[in-house]
Design a protein around this motif. Sequence first.
Motif, PDB file in Angstrom:
ATOM      1  N   SER A 294      -3.850 -20.543  38.146  1.00  0.00           N
ATOM      2  CA  SER A 294      -4.095 -21.261  36.898  1.00  0.00           C
ATOM      3  C   SER A 294      -4.041 -20.289  35.729  1.00  0.00           C
ATOM      4  CB  SER A 294      -5.464 -21.940  36.928  1.00  0.00           C
ATOM      5  OG  SER A 294      -6.496 -20.963  36.983  1.00  0.00           O
ATOM      6  N   ILE A 295      -3.975 -20.838  34.521  1.00  0.00           N
ATOM      7  CA  ILE A 295      -4.074 -20.015  33.324  1.00  0.00           C
ATOM      8  C   ILE A 295      -5.468 -19.416  33.230  1.00  0.00           C
ATOM      9  CG2 ILE A 295      -4.049 -20.115  30.793  1.00  0.00           C
ATOM     10  CD1 ILE A 295      -1.841 -22.304  31.163  1.00  0.00           C
ATOM     11  N   THR A 296      -6.475 -20.168  33.643  1.00  0.00           N
ATOM     12  CA  THR A 296      -7.839 -19.636  33.651  1.00  0.00           C
ATOM     13  C   THR A 296      -7.927 -18.395  34.523  1.00  0.00           C
ATOM     14  OG1 THR A 296      -8.729 -21.874  33.339  1.00  0.00           O
ATOM     15  CG2 THR A 296     -10.248 -20.187  34.124  1.00  0.00           C
ATOM     16  N   ALA A 297      -7.264 -18.419  35.680  1.00  0.00           N
ATOM     17  CA  ALA A 297      -7.280 -17.247  36.558  1.00  0.00           C
ATOM     18  C   ALA A 297      -6.608 -16.057  35.875  1.00  0.00           C
ATOM     19  CB  ALA A 297      -6.581 -17.574  37.873  1.00  0.00           C
ATOM     20  N   MET A 298      -5.524 -16.294  35.128  1.00  0.00           N
ATOM     21  CA  MET A 298      -4.869 -15.208  34.389  1.00  0.00           C
ATOM     22  C   MET A 298      -5.816 -14.618  33.341  1.00  0.00           C
ATOM     23  SD  MET A 298      -1.042 -16.786  33.787  1.00  0.00           S
ATOM     24  CE  MET A 298      -0.383 -15.244  33.123  1.00  0.00           C
ATOM     25  N   LEU A 299      -6.467 -15.483  32.580  1.00  0.00           N
ATOM     26  CA  LEU A 299      -7.407 -15.010  31.554  1.00  0.00           C
ATOM     27  C   LEU A 299      -8.534 -14.210  32.183  1.00  0.00           C
ATOM     28  CD1 LEU A 299      -7.646 -18.276  29.405  1.00  0.00           C
ATOM     29  CD2 LEU A 299      -6.548 -16.133  28.720  1.00  0.00           C
ATOM     30  N   THR A 300      -9.027 -14.685  33.307  1.00  0.00           N
ATOM     31  CA  THR A 300     -10.119 -13.988  33.985  1.00  0.00           C
ATOM     32  C   THR A 300      -9.699 -12.596  34.417  1.00  0.00           C
ATOM     33  OG1 THR A 300     -11.039 -16.089  34.767  1.00  0.00           O
ATOM     34  CG2 THR A 300     -11.694 -14.098  35.950  1.00  0.00           C
ATOM     35  N   GLU A 301      -8.521 -12.471  34.981  1.00  0.00           N
ATOM     36  CA  GLU A 301      -8.044 -11.163  35.442  1.00  0.00           C
ATOM     37  C   GLU A 301      -7.874 -10.201  34.266  1.00  0.00           C
ATOM     38  OE1 GLU A 301      -4.442  -9.255  38.184  1.00  0.00           O
ATOM     39  OE2 GLU A 301      -4.882 -11.410  38.276  1.00  0.00           O
ATOM     40  N   VAL A 302      -7.369 -10.698  33.151  1.00  0.00           N
ATOM     41  CA  VAL A 302      -7.192  -9.855  31.966  1.00  0.00           C
ATOM     42  C   VAL A 302      -8.533  -9.378  31.435  1.00  0.00           C
ATOM     43  CG1 VAL A 302      -6.500  -9.917  29.541  1.00  0.00           C
ATOM     44  CG2 VAL A 302      -4.956 -10.801  31.297  1.00  0.00           C
ATOM     45  N   VAL A 303      -9.494 -10.274  31.298  1.00  0.00           N
ATOM     46  CA  VAL A 303     -10.815  -9.902  30.767  1.00  0.00           C
ATOM     47  C   VAL A 303     -11.508  -8.908  31.694  1.00  0.00           C
ATOM     48  CG1 VAL A 303     -13.112 -10.801  30.278  1.00  0.00           C
ATOM     49  CG2 VAL A 303     -11.104 -11.990  29.398  1.00  0.00           C
ATOM     50  N   GLU A 304     -11.393  -9.119  32.991  1.00  0.00           N
ATOM     51  CA  GLU A 304     -12.016  -8.178  33.935  1.00  0.00           C
ATOM     52  C   GLU A 304     -11.390  -6.795  33.829  1.00  0.00           C
ATOM     53  OE1 GLU A 304     -11.620 -10.104  37.706  1.00  0.00           O
ATOM     54  OE2 GLU A 304     -13.408 -11.364  37.420  1.00  0.00           O
ATOM     55  N   ALA A 305     -10.078  -6.726  33.594  1.00  0.00           N
ATOM     56  CA  ALA A 305      -9.426  -5.422  33.417  1.00  0.00           C
ATOM     57  C   ALA A 305      -9.949  -4.717  32.163  1.00  0.00           C
ATOM     58  CB  ALA A 305      -7.917  -5.604  33.340  1.00  0.00           C
ATOM     59  N   LEU A 306     -10.102  -5.457  31.065  1.00  0.00           N
ATOM     60  CA  LEU A 306     -10.614  -4.830  29.840  1.00  0.00           C
ATOM     61  C   LEU A 306     -12.057  -4.395  30.001  1.00  0.00           C
ATOM     62  CD1 LEU A 306      -9.086  -6.985  26.943  1.00  0.00           C
ATOM     63  CD2 LEU A 306      -8.178  -4.941  28.055  1.00  0.00           C
ATOM     64  N   ARG A 307     -12.863  -5.202  30.668  1.00  0.00           N
ATOM     65  CA  ARG A 307     -14.256  -4.814  30.922  1.00  0.00           C
ATOM     66  C   ARG A 307     -14.321  -3.481  31.651  1.00  0.00           C
ATOM     67  NH1 ARG A 307     -16.168 -10.135  33.903  1.00  0.00           N
ATOM     68  NH2 ARG A 307     -16.445 -11.600  32.159  1.00  0.00           N
ATOM     69  N   PHE A 322      -2.146  -3.546  26.548  1.00  0.00           N
ATOM     70  CA  PHE A 322      -1.623  -3.838  27.871  1.00  0.00           C
ATOM     71  C   PHE A 322      -2.722  -3.740  28.922  1.00  0.00           C
ATOM     72  CE2 PHE A 322       2.220  -1.860  25.789  1.00  0.00           C
ATOM     73  CZ  PHE A 322       2.829  -3.069  25.519  1.00  0.00           C
ATOM     74  N   PRO A 323      -3.401  -4.850  29.228  1.00  0.00           N
ATOM     75  CA  PRO A 323      -4.369  -4.833  30.338  1.00  0.00           C
ATOM     76  C   PRO A 323      -3.654  -4.527  31.652  1.00  0.00           C
ATOM     77  CG  PRO A 323      -4.617  -6.797  28.978  1.00  0.00           C
ATOM     78  CD  PRO A 323      -3.331  -6.163  28.572  1.00  0.00           C
ATOM     79  N   GLU A 324      -4.272  -3.718  32.478  1.00  0.00           N
ATOM     80  CA  GLU A 324      -3.688  -3.352  33.773  1.00  0.00           C
ATOM     81  C   GLU A 324      -4.098  -4.394  34.812  1.00  0.00           C
ATOM     82  OE1 GLU A 324      -4.869   0.631  34.587  1.00  0.00           O
ATOM     83  OE2 GLU A 324      -3.803   1.471  32.872  1.00  0.00           O
ATOM     84  N   THR A 325      -3.231  -5.372  34.998  1.00  0.00           N
ATOM     85  CA  THR A 325      -3.504  -6.470  35.925  1.00  0.00           C
ATOM     86  C   THR A 325      -2.453  -6.486  37.027  1.00  0.00           C
ATOM     87  OG1 THR A 325      -2.107  -8.083  34.780  1.00  0.00           O
ATOM     88  CG2 THR A 325      -4.358  -7.806  33.957  1.00  0.00           C
ATOM     89  N   GLY A 326      -2.660  -7.367  37.987  1.00  0.00           N
ATOM     90  CA  GLY A 326      -1.683  -7.561  39.053  1.00  0.00           C
ATOM     91  C   GLY A 326      -0.815  -8.775  38.828  1.00  0.00           C
ATOM     92  N   LEU A 327      -0.773  -9.256  37.584  1.00  0.00           N
ATOM     93  CA  LEU A 327      -0.058 -10.499  37.318  1.00  0.00           C
ATOM     94  C   LEU A 327       1.439 -10.377  37.513  1.00  0.00           C
ATOM     95  CD1 LEU A 327      -2.028 -11.689  34.170  1.00  0.00           C
ATOM     96  CD2 LEU A 327      -2.187 -12.579  36.507  1.00  0.00           C
ATOM     97  N   ARG A 328       1.955  -9.169  37.562  1.00  0.00           N
ATOM     98  CA  ARG A 328       3.385  -8.994  37.778  1.00  0.00           C
ATOM     99  C   ARG A 328       3.688  -8.334  39.113  1.00  0.00           C
ATOM    100  NH1 ARG A 328       6.336  -7.481  32.232  1.00  0.00           N
ATOM    101  NH2 ARG A 328       7.826  -9.164  32.257  1.00  0.00           N
ATOM    102  N   ASP A 329       2.682  -8.065  39.895  1.00  0.00           N
ATOM    103  CA  ASP A 329       2.906  -7.390  41.165  1.00  0.00           C
ATOM    104  C   ASP A 329       3.600  -8.324  42.140  1.00  0.00           C
ATOM    105  OD1 ASP A 329       1.624  -5.253  40.093  1.00  0.00           O
ATOM    106  OD2 ASP A 329      -0.253  -5.551  41.169  1.00  0.00           O
ATOM    107  N   ALA A 330       4.557  -7.791  42.887  1.00  0.00           N
ATOM    108  CA  ALA A 330       5.197  -8.565  43.957  1.00  0.00           C
ATOM    109  C   ALA A 330       4.224  -8.653  45.119  1.00  0.00           C
ATOM    110  CB  ALA A 330       6.494  -7.893  44.394  1.00  0.00           C
TER     111      ALA A 330
END
Length: 530
Positions: A294-307, A322-330
């Motif tokens: 979900s988009i909510t899951a994307m937002l959550t991952e971004v906020v957790e990376a910044l925290r 650039f938050p370091e997330t796994g949103l683009r990881d294969a």
Amino acid sequence: MTSGDAGFGEIARAMADALRASAGTASSAATLQLRHTGGAVSCCAWTDVREHLSVDFGPIAQLLWDRPPAALEVRLDPGGRYTFTARPDVASVSPGRLVLDAGFRCPGHPRPGLPRLAAAEPAGAPTDPAVLAEVTRLTSEFAALYAGIKGDPPPWPSGRTEADLAAAEARIGVRLPEDLRALYLVADGDPRESGLLGPYSHDPLGELVDHYLDGEPGSYGWEDEPDDDGVVFETAPFGHVKRLSRNDWWVTFGSDRSGNYLAADLDPAERGRPGQVLDYGRDIYGPLRYVAESITAMLTEVVEALRAGKYEDPDDDGTYLFPETGLRDAATRSYSEVISNAAAVELPSAVAGLPGRELIQEVYLNDAGDVDLSAFGPLESLRSLSVNRAGAVTPAIGGLAALGSLRIDADRVALAAVAGHPVLWDLQLTGVGAPLDLTVLRTLPRLTRLGLERSAVPDWGPVCALPALRVLKVDADQVRDLLGSGHPLPRLAALFVSGRTTLREMSELCAAFGDGAPEGKVTEFSGVLP
């Protein structure tokens, strides 16, 4: 058929002049073919003794820009006499491409009109309060963390209203996911790429609507032409995304500003959930990529990376973060595998040693000797198999329950081994020198596309009798044999002819396989160069 100039006189003369300038005074006939699509012009030219000619057709292209699309041909004899032919409904000549049913799609390539889930009906109700509260909390926390890093709040446009959302949804005929609605209530896009969705940013609401209504509704549209490879692979993790080339209910809402796009999936497969986020575009060949539930899951991952302090803050720009997330990881291995120099390997052992073989959906087997395709039995998800430059092939594919496309370039093929396969819809047999007994093809209930280029076909009867056949690929000699075989011709959606063909021959094929040539479709006349 029409005759005379029909406005083509200057073009025909220019084509003949350009052809003679290239061919010279050789004592052989020459041919120039042009295909004008309305946006581009392509060229093919040769003589009876030279396979290729380089022709300066730029000035001719200028004469074509204001004319409707068409295929054009000039045949020039050594004495300067030429014959000009033009036809608007032939897609290309040499190789020949004849599309007889523009509405046809291969399996897995649906036309618009897919059923809409009841939950996606645009009823005009306000955004779910609980979802709105959670999205507001996450975006507010992102904004505070961003300001702490950058010194200024994120440069977001003002949010839209519930009335704006309802109007947009009425235009596109679908209710957006609740968290996407909530995101638009916070900010109408993220044009300066603050990092709110990691490497992506959402588009303004108006752009979402325009994108959805541009052409066919929905998103993607991958390899939908009848001569494309067209095999639709499944997105990993399996079972979350429907295995389709396009979907009315994939709604593009953002991108990475580099040719890759985000889509909200409102029509998920059995294991997916409505509103899951997919990625498609320039860097993604084959299946779409699953990004998040979900988009909510994307937002959550971004906020957790910044925290956690996991981000990059470029010095050369005041807005990017650039938050370091796994949103683009294969998440998984590639769906495709290549096995080269197959004649030198023990194929069953090679297949058994492949890592993650349950995820392999496509295999290219190159330079095989004599090979039995039953060796691929452990690849339970295999959907496309290409055997290139083989000796004798036994296509024992009964254990490959998902296989939809089989392509074999070999000296000999024991074709009886494909008997009864329930889902095989695409079979390409290229360069098979030993005569093929095609009667077994009648046991393939879903065989939609067949290719036989440069293969020995002693009897065209089984081909003409295939009830599901809609696309046929043959070479120029084969199509002449087929026309002269005396069998009733199959009712095709598309015919592709490799090698040299003339526009006159393609017109004859239009008449033979289609509904003939209605008056006015063909223009033909002759002239003489000084």
